[in-house]
Design an enzyme around this catalytic site. Structure first.
Site, PDB file in Angstrom:
ATOM      1  N   ASP A 342       0.836  -1.196   0.000  1.00  0.00           N
ATOM      2  CA  ASP A 342       0.000   0.000   0.000  1.00  0.00           C
ATOM      3  C   ASP A 342       0.876   1.253   0.000  1.00  0.00           C
ATOM      4  O   ASP A 342       1.862   1.328   0.748  1.00  0.00           O
ATOM      5  CB  ASP A 342      -0.895  -0.028   1.250  1.00  0.00           C
ATOM      6  CG  ASP A 342      -1.790   1.176   1.362  1.00  0.00           C
ATOM      7  OD1 ASP A 342      -2.681   1.329   0.515  1.00  0.00           O
ATOM      8  OD2 ASP A 342      -1.586   1.971   2.303  1.00  0.00           O
ATOM      9  N   GLU A 378       1.622  -0.409  -5.021  1.00  0.00           N
ATOM     10  CA  GLU A 378       0.691   0.675  -5.319  1.00  0.00           C
ATOM     11  C   GLU A 378       1.600   1.889  -5.491  1.00  0.00           C
ATOM     12  O   GLU A 378       2.070   2.459  -4.502  1.00  0.00           O
ATOM     13  CB  GLU A 378      -0.309   0.897  -4.193  1.00  0.00           C
ATOM     14  CG  GLU A 378      -1.302   1.988  -4.525  1.00  0.00           C
ATOM     15  CD  GLU A 378      -2.263   2.295  -3.374  1.00  0.00           C
ATOM     16  OE1 GLU A 378      -3.430   2.614  -3.652  1.00  0.00           O
ATOM     17  OE2 GLU A 378      -1.843   2.213  -2.203  1.00  0.00           O
TER      18      GLU A 378
END
Length: 705
Positions: A342, A378
């Protein structure tokens, strides 16, 4: 011993080791029961080796609950926030023995003091703080091993552990919403029928439900609010929090036995403690200056590249060690097959700027364990210069946000997208080829947990996040969505037909693109969240998949199942190398096709009025797969019409096929639905009438020379 960090049981006792570079003293607290207000025993850790505080206690067993008190200066303006009145969770705790209960005592400062975090709280948090639990590592893995799916064969299914099964009628009620429910027979049957190879789980690290959400009756459902990087989230366990470790391992073992990989979403960019006004639960009270990036001019404040109030500091060697220890633990002990990171750009920041040669990436590259699993970034954060799509090291795949936005824009009907869409469909070579990466560096997705579902992408033009209780201010406004004339639910057959065509075109394009497709869990079921594009706090039917399918939804599920099976049969759509240009005989892997019956030229790409075109994907050129076996395939013609109205396409003549004599073009059965006629076979040079918002593919039926 100062290493390993955490609580390690050796069969006789437990070794405890905690890192704190600036502490004066560390106390270990043992609790008999989860509901105890105070510890049964308190031991001062007797040893300090460098920054490691450690001690050994005989006769302790797995299941023992524990926490720490850490003594040191409380000087927020210097970045130091030690407060021995706060019981702290071990950052290396492998199980959560007691979850947090919200209380003002969890804050290191006096919440009633006007000076806010500059004040000091003398309230004891022992009755309310989360506690760790000692675990036993042994598990009957039964020769478990990773399925080892090659990147080019990978089809990812992003899902939430609870949301996938909470409403599934065939999953036993006691297992719904749990790790074991996700690996139950009905779910494995669904995964296999869907043709996915890899289950990617939203965060399963133990999480915190934010106080402001709890006060509203909401919860941090997604889990991007990590409390402990080694402990699985206990609320997904089948039999209390202590069973979470065993249940997670059983889930992985069952999914592996079915040939499915497991990737977990990890959040090493920030912790759940928030800004300087957040609670003191673990890192902040153990050594705030070590674990977090602080403003060098005002160390009272955290640097926030994540939008959550704090940023972990992987530039510190001990924080970096914790991250790497955590990653290795999840591979070696929990047997996961990879990670999705993330806000991964945060891990590339030194103090401010992004550097892809940062220590984190160097260590990943040389690590013999982590370098061999699937790594997905990401590739952005909320800080300046944080959008880094295409910029990660060669070992990494990336969520391709350029792909998502281009495909959404194209099928919404936006003009001038033709060149961009051609680049995305063929693997985004502009982003990845120059650095020696392959098409599978691109994780192609239309929808993800964050944003609209596929059903909502064609049903709403505006977000509807009122249930989040933030006056609809949260979530993205740039959705690139369309509602087909009606905002939200509709029974109008014209509207529904428009939505179904668009859904098929979006999903079809993704599954026919070079790169790795990622399906958002529930999209195959036409799941709607009612237009909520940020349901991170909705632990209810908004986010739980609805398995009671109408005939319309059943047909879409069958469409997705058929298309993933088609992709698996045809390696032309999952190549290991980027498409080539003309070779010695003027043959190229792909030819872009104008609806007038000719190859596209440079002027066509700039023609904003051209809304229908396609490409011939040739299978004649011999390729080899990752095992060195030659790969050949049929030749296909893929054609798309983003216009509202039907368009006519002149099909390619025989000379454009190159594989031999093309007898006819045959519509791929999986992409036949929605065509203007029932005709499935067309002569070379024939006319195809393609309805608006439709994508289809045709196979060249060859009579070889």
């Amino acid at each position: 011993m100062p290493y390993p960090r955490g609580a390690t049981w050796d069969g006789i006792g437990v070794n405890f080791a905690l890192h704190s570079a600036h502490a004066d003293k560390v106390e270990l607290l043992l609790f008999e029961n989860a509901n105890d207000d105070r510890p049964s025993h308190v031991f001062e850790l007797p040893e300090q080796t460098g920054p490691m505080w450690h001690g050994y206690i005989v006769n302790l067993r797995p299941g023992q609950l524990y926490g720490y008190r850490v003594y040191g200066p409380y000087n927020p303006e210097a970045g130091q926030r030690f407060n021995p009145n706060k019981v702290l969770l071990d950052p290396y705790a492998k199980a959560i023995g007691r979850p947090l209960s919200w209380d003002s005592s969890l804050y290191g400062y006096d919440t009633s003091d006007a000076r806010a975090d500059l004040s000091f709280s003398d309230e004891d948090s022992a009755p309310y703080a989360p506690l760790g639990a000692v675990v036993e590592e042994t598990f009957a893995w039964q020769r478990d091993q990773s399925p080892g799916i090659p990147w080019e064969e990978t089809v990812i299914y992003e899902t939430h552990v609870k949301g996938a099964t909470q409403r599934h009628p065939d999953v036993p009620p006691s297992l719904r919403g749990t790790y074991l429910g996700l690996a139950s027979e009905p779910m494995i049957d669904h995964f296999k029928s869907l043709g996915i190879t890899t289950v990617q789980l939203l965060p399963v690290h133990a999480k915190l439900n934010d106080h402001f959400l709890v006060q509203k009756g909401l919860t941090n459902y997604w889990g991007y609010n990590t409390l402990a990087y080694f402990a699985p989230e206990p609320s997904y366990a089948s039999n209390g929090s202590i069973s979470a470790v065993r249940d997670f391992k059983m889930m992985v073992r069952s999914l592996h036995a079915a040939g499915l990989e497991v990737i977990i979403d990890v959040v090493y960019n920030h912790s759940c403690e928030g800004s300087e006004l957040g609670p003191t639960l673990s890192f902040r009270g153990i050594d705030n200056k070590t674990y977090y990036k602080l403003n060098p001019d005002q160390k009272r404040y955290h640097i926030d590249y994540t939008g959550t109030g704090n940023t972990l500091d992987p530039g510190d060697p001990y924080v970096l060690q914790m991250i790497m220890d955590s990653l290795r633990y999840w591979v070696e002990e929990m047997h996961v097959d990879g990670f999705r990171f993330d806000l991964a750009s945060t891990l590339a920041r030194e103090l401010y700027d992004i550097d892809m040669l940062a220590p984190f990436f160097k260590i990943i590259q040389q690590d013999p364990v982590i370098s061999q699993v699937k790594l997905i970034a990401e590739p952005w954060d909320v800080g300046p210069g944080g959008y880094q799509v295409g910029g990660f090291p060669w070992q990494w795949a990336e969520w391709n946000g350029r792909y998502r936005d281009s495909v959404r824009s194209f099928w919404r009907g936006d003009r001038g997208q033709n060149g961009e869409i051609a680049t995305r469909v063929t693997g985004s070579s502009d982003l990845y080829e120059r650095s020696g990466r392959r098409p599978f560096a691109s994780i192609n997705f239309i929808t993800a947990h964050d944003g609209f579902t596929l059903e909502d992408l064609v049903s709403y033009e505006e977000k509807h996040n009122e249930a989040n209780m933030e006056d609809n201010r949260d979530g993205h406004d740039h959705n690139l969505s369309v509602n087909c004339g009606v905002e939200g639910p509709s029974e109008d057959p014209v509207v529904l037909a428009c939505r179904e065509r668009r859904k098929r075109s979006l999903m079809g394009m993704m599954l026919l693109s070079q790169g790795v497709p990622m399906i958002l869990g529930g999209d195959e079921l036409s799941h709607t969240r009612g237009g909520n594009n940020n349901p991170y706090c909705q632990d209810n039917e908004t986010t739980w998949y609805d398995w009671n399918l109408t005939p319309r939804k059943e047909k879409f599920l069958e469409f997705v199942q058929g298309l993933t099976a088609f992709r698996k049969r045809h390696p032309s759509f999952r190549r290991r190398h980027f498409l080539s240009g003309p070779e010695g005989k003027g043959i190229s892997d792909a030819v872009w096709w104008h609806p007038d019956g000719r190859e596209m030229n440079s002027g066509d790409w700039d023609n904003s009025h051209l809304t229908t075109f396609g490409f011939i994907l040739r299978g004649v050129l011999s390729r080899k797969n990752g095992r060195g076996t030659p790969v050949r395939d049929d030749t296909f013609f893929v054609v798309m019409n983003q216009n509202d109205e039907q368009r006519t396409v002149h099909l390619p003549e025989n000379e454009h096929v190159m594989d031999g004599t093309c007898l006819r073009w045959v519509v791929v059965p999986e992409l036949r639905e929605g065509l203007a006629t029932a005709q499935t076979r067309y002569a070379p040079g024939g006319l195809l009438r393609l309805p608006g918002h439709t994508l289809t593919a045709m196979r060249a039926e060859i009579e070889s020379d």
